[in-house]
Design a protein around this motif. Sequence first.
Motif, PDB file in Angstrom:
ATOM      1  N   VAL A   1      39.603  39.125  50.797  1.00 37.36           N
ATOM      2  CA  VAL A   1      39.852  37.762  51.248  1.00 37.36           C
ATOM      3  C   VAL A   1      39.942  37.788  52.768  1.00 37.36           C
ATOM      4  CG1 VAL A   1      41.299  35.714  51.040  1.00 37.36           C
ATOM      5  CG2 VAL A   1      41.133  37.329  49.130  1.00 37.36           C
ATOM      6  N   SER A   2      38.948  37.228  53.387  1.00 39.74           N
ATOM      7  CA  SER A   2      38.869  37.302  54.841  1.00 39.74           C
ATOM      8  C   SER A   2      37.975  36.200  55.365  1.00 39.74           C
ATOM      9  CB  SER A   2      38.327  38.664  55.273  1.00 39.74           C
ATOM     10  OG  SER A   2      38.144  38.708  56.676  1.00 39.74           O
TER      11      SER A   2
ATOM     12  N   GLN B   1      35.307  47.314  31.474  1.00 36.42           N
ATOM     13  CA  GLN B   1      34.351  47.072  32.558  1.00 36.42           C
ATOM     14  C   GLN B   1      34.767  45.817  33.310  1.00 36.42           C
ATOM     15  OE1 GLN B   1      31.605  49.104  33.148  1.00 36.42           O
ATOM     16  NE2 GLN B   1      31.174  47.938  35.000  1.00 36.42           N
ATOM     17  N   ALA B   2      35.283  46.012  34.523  1.00 37.96           N
ATOM     18  CA  ALA B   2      35.714  44.880  35.337  1.00 37.96           C
ATOM     19  C   ALA B   2      34.580  44.415  36.242  1.00 37.96           C
ATOM     20  CB  ALA B   2      36.922  45.269  36.175  1.00 37.96           C
ATOM     21  N   SER B   3      34.527  43.123  36.458  1.00 38.24           N
ATOM     22  CA  SER B   3      33.498  42.553  37.324  1.00 38.24           C
ATOM     23  C   SER B   3      34.015  41.265  37.939  1.00 38.24           C
ATOM     24  CB  SER B   3      32.219  42.279  36.533  1.00 38.24           C
ATOM     25  OG  SER B   3      32.467  41.345  35.494  1.00 38.24           O
ATOM     26  N   GLY B   4      33.278  40.774  38.934  1.00 35.45           N
ATOM     27  CA  GLY B   4      33.595  39.481  39.519  1.00 35.45           C
ATOM     28  C   GLY B   4      34.184  39.516  40.905  1.00 35.45           C
ATOM     29  N   GLY B   5      34.452  40.693  41.430  1.00 33.41           N
ATOM     30  CA  GLY B   5      35.014  40.780  42.766  1.00 33.41           C
ATOM     31  C   GLY B   5      33.999  40.409  43.829  1.00 33.41           C
ATOM     32  N   GLY B   6      34.475  40.304  45.045  1.00 33.78           N
ATOM     33  CA  GLY B   6      33.586  39.981  46.149  1.00 33.78           C
ATOM     34  C   GLY B   6      34.363  39.571  47.376  1.00 33.78           C
TER      35      GLY B   6
ATOM     36  N   MET C   1      41.447  33.291  39.940  1.00 38.72           N
ATOM     37  CA  MET C   1      42.247  33.397  41.166  1.00 38.72           C
ATOM     38  C   MET C   1      41.884  32.242  42.092  1.00 38.72           C
ATOM     39  SD  MET C   1      42.074  37.513  41.809  1.00 38.72           S
ATOM     40  CE  MET C   1      40.346  37.495  42.265  1.00 38.72           C
ATOM     41  N   ASN C   2      42.852  31.400  42.361  1.00 37.96           N
ATOM     42  CA  ASN C   2      42.656  30.256  43.249  1.00 37.96           C
ATOM     43  C   ASN C   2      43.535  30.389  44.487  1.00 37.96           C
ATOM     44  OD1 ASN C   2      40.937  29.092  41.277  1.00 37.96           O
ATOM     45  ND2 ASN C   2      42.674  28.082  40.281  1.00 37.96           N
ATOM     46  N   SER C   3      43.217  29.618  45.480  1.00 36.12           N
ATOM     47  CA  SER C   3      44.002  29.603  46.729  1.00 36.12           C
ATOM     48  C   SER C   3      44.246  31.020  47.239  1.00 36.12           C
ATOM     49  CB  SER C   3      45.344  28.885  46.499  1.00 36.12           C
ATOM     50  OG  SER C   3      45.139  27.567  46.042  1.00 36.12           O
ATOM     51  N   LEU C   4      43.187  31.779  47.286  1.00 37.88           N
ATOM     52  CA  LEU C   4      43.311  33.188  47.665  1.00 37.88           C
ATOM     53  C   LEU C   4      43.788  33.348  49.094  1.00 37.88           C
ATOM     54  CD1 LEU C   4      40.207  34.494  45.770  1.00 37.88           C
ATOM     55  CD2 LEU C   4      42.518  35.426  45.542  1.00 37.88           C
ATOM     56  N   LYS C   5      44.562  34.394  49.287  1.00 41.24           N
ATOM     57  CA  LYS C   5      45.136  34.711  50.594  1.00 41.24           C
ATOM     58  C   LYS C   5      44.675  36.103  51.029  1.00 41.24           C
ATOM     59  CE  LYS C   5      49.394  32.240  49.337  1.00 41.24           C
ATOM     60  NZ  LYS C   5      50.865  32.354  49.186  1.00 41.24           N
ATOM     61  N   PRO C   6      44.696  36.375  52.319  1.00 44.32           N
ATOM     62  CA  PRO C   6      44.295  37.724  52.763  1.00 44.32           C
ATOM     63  C   PRO C   6      45.108  38.830  52.092  1.00 44.32           C
ATOM     64  CG  PRO C   6      44.356  36.236  54.627  1.00 44.32           C
ATOM     65  CD  PRO C   6      44.904  35.464  53.462  1.00 44.32           C
ATOM     66  N   GLU C   7      46.357  38.565  51.781  1.00 45.17           N
ATOM     67  CA  GLU C   7      47.177  39.584  51.134  1.00 45.17           C
ATOM     68  C   GLU C   7      46.818  39.824  49.678  1.00 45.17           C
ATOM     69  OE1 GLU C   7      48.222  36.908  52.858  1.00 45.17           O
ATOM     70  OE2 GLU C   7      50.034  36.017  51.954  1.00 45.17           O
ATOM     71  N   ASP C   8      45.896  39.048  49.135  1.00 45.70           N
ATOM     72  CA  ASP C   8      45.381  39.301  47.788  1.00 45.70           C
ATOM     73  C   ASP C   8      44.266  40.352  47.803  1.00 45.70           C
ATOM     74  OD1 ASP C   8      45.656  35.784  47.172  1.00 45.70           O
ATOM     75  OD2 ASP C   8      47.010  37.355  46.465  1.00 45.70           O
ATOM     76  N   THR C   9      43.876  40.779  48.967  1.00 44.90           N
ATOM     77  CA  THR C   9      42.816  41.784  49.092  1.00 44.90           C
ATOM     78  C   THR C   9      43.229  43.088  48.430  1.00 44.90           C
ATOM     79  OG1 THR C   9      41.922  40.851  51.138  1.00 44.90           O
ATOM     80  CG2 THR C   9      41.536  43.188  50.755  1.00 44.90           C
ATOM     81  N   GLY C  10      42.295  43.680  47.696  1.00 46.83           N
ATOM     82  CA  GLY C  10      42.559  44.944  47.044  1.00 46.83           C
ATOM     83  C   GLY C  10      41.545  45.212  45.953  1.00 46.83           C
ATOM     84  N   VAL C  11      41.693  46.352  45.330  1.00 48.73           N
ATOM     85  CA  VAL C  11      40.875  46.679  44.165  1.00 48.73           C
ATOM     86  C   VAL C  11      41.645  46.237  42.928  1.00 48.73           C
ATOM     87  CG1 VAL C  11      39.714  48.477  42.857  1.00 48.73           C
ATOM     88  CG2 VAL C  11      39.825  48.627  45.353  1.00 48.73           C
ATOM     89  N   TYR C  12      40.996  45.443  42.109  1.00 47.26           N
ATOM     90  CA  TYR C  12      41.613  44.907  40.909  1.00 47.26           C
ATOM     91  C   TYR C  12      41.140  45.683  39.688  1.00 47.26           C
ATOM     92  CZ  TYR C  12      43.588  40.969  43.441  1.00 47.26           C
ATOM     93  OH  TYR C  12      44.328  40.190  44.297  1.00 47.26           O
ATOM     94  N   TYR C  13      42.106  46.083  38.883  1.00 47.26           N
ATOM     95  CA  TYR C  13      41.831  46.859  37.683  1.00 47.26           C
ATOM     96  C   TYR C  13      42.357  46.120  36.455  1.00 47.26           C
ATOM     97  CZ  TYR C  13      41.510  50.758  41.034  1.00 47.26           C
ATOM     98  OH  TYR C  13      41.186  51.582  42.091  1.00 47.26           O
ATOM     99  N   CYS C  14      41.661  46.267  35.359  1.00 50.04           N
ATOM    100  CA  CYS C  14      42.230  45.822  34.096  1.00 50.04           C
ATOM    101  C   CYS C  14      42.705  47.055  33.341  1.00 50.04           C
ATOM    102  CB  CYS C  14      41.242  45.019  33.273  1.00 50.04           C
ATOM    103  SG  CYS C  14      39.688  45.850  32.920  1.00 50.04           S
TER     104      CYS C  14
ATOM    105  N   LEU D   1      38.007  33.078  42.974  1.00 47.99           N
ATOM    106  CA  LEU D   1      37.173  34.060  42.292  1.00 47.99           C
ATOM    107  C   LEU D   1      37.642  34.157  40.853  1.00 47.99           C
ATOM    108  CD1 LEU D   1      36.874  37.141  44.708  1.00 47.99           C
ATOM    109  CD2 LEU D   1      35.007  35.644  43.981  1.00 47.99           C
ATOM    110  N   ARG D   2      36.737  34.554  39.998  1.00 41.93           N
ATOM    111  CA  ARG D   2      37.090  34.797  38.591  1.00 41.93           C
ATOM    112  C   ARG D   2      36.664  36.209  38.227  1.00 41.93           C
ATOM    113  NH1 ARG D   2      38.548  31.652  34.308  1.00 41.93           N
ATOM    114  NH2 ARG D   2      38.052  32.433  32.211  1.00 41.93           N
ATOM    115  N   LEU D   3      37.640  37.009  37.846  1.00 39.56           N
ATOM    116  CA  LEU D   3      37.377  38.367  37.409  1.00 39.56           C
ATOM    117  C   LEU D   3      37.284  38.414  35.894  1.00 39.56           C
ATOM    118  CD1 LEU D   3      39.911  40.337  39.643  1.00 39.56           C
ATOM    119  CD2 LEU D   3      37.610  39.534  40.222  1.00 39.56           C
ATOM    120  N   SER D   4      36.441  39.291  35.397  1.00 40.99           N
ATOM    121  CA  SER D   4      36.322  39.493  33.956  1.00 40.99           C
ATOM    122  C   SER D   4      36.430  40.971  33.641  1.00 40.99           C
ATOM    123  CB  SER D   4      34.980  38.951  33.455  1.00 40.99           C
ATOM    124  OG  SER D   4      34.930  37.550  33.557  1.00 40.99           O
ATOM    125  N   CYS D   5      36.937  41.248  32.466  1.00 44.78           N
ATOM    126  CA  CYS D   5      37.066  42.626  31.992  1.00 44.78           C
ATOM    127  C   CYS D   5      36.566  42.668  30.559  1.00 44.78           C
ATOM    128  CB  CYS D   5      38.516  43.074  32.071  1.00 44.78           C
ATOM    129  SG  CYS D   5      38.824  44.728  31.413  1.00 44.78           S
TER     130      CYS D   5
END
Length: 119
Positions: free
Chosen positions: A117-118, A4-9, A84-97, A17-21
């Motif tokens: 990231v926008s 169960q992944a969470s923490g996106g936004g 995830m620090n210093s996020l960039k627009p190219e980090d945008t996406g769906v993150y899966y564990c 951001l900090r994601l957790s699984c």
Amino acid sequence: VQLQASGGGLVQPGGSLRLSCAASGLIVRLNGMGWYRQAPGKQRELVASISSVSSGGRTNYAESVKGRFTISRDNAKNTISLQMNSLKPEDTGVYYCGNGRSIGLVRYWGQGTLVTVSS
């Protein structure tokens, strides 16, 4: 097995951001685990991985996130996280564990959490 992944936004460039699984039916310390992402129109790719405790807990990162992202594991909570620090627009996406250090090794996937990231 459930992951169960969470923490996106939505976050501005330069933000964090900090994601957790959270894993059930699988003991994360016994498995190599990874965070993967899939950007719009692109293939899923490895972002970061961590080996099992017995393999030394080695971490590995995609070149594009080195120095900005940190994968970690909480054995007591049976979770893995991705800071995830210093996020960039190219980090945008769906993150899966997933329970593997490369896509070909993953047998179980989490449901994904969207990171945008926008400005």
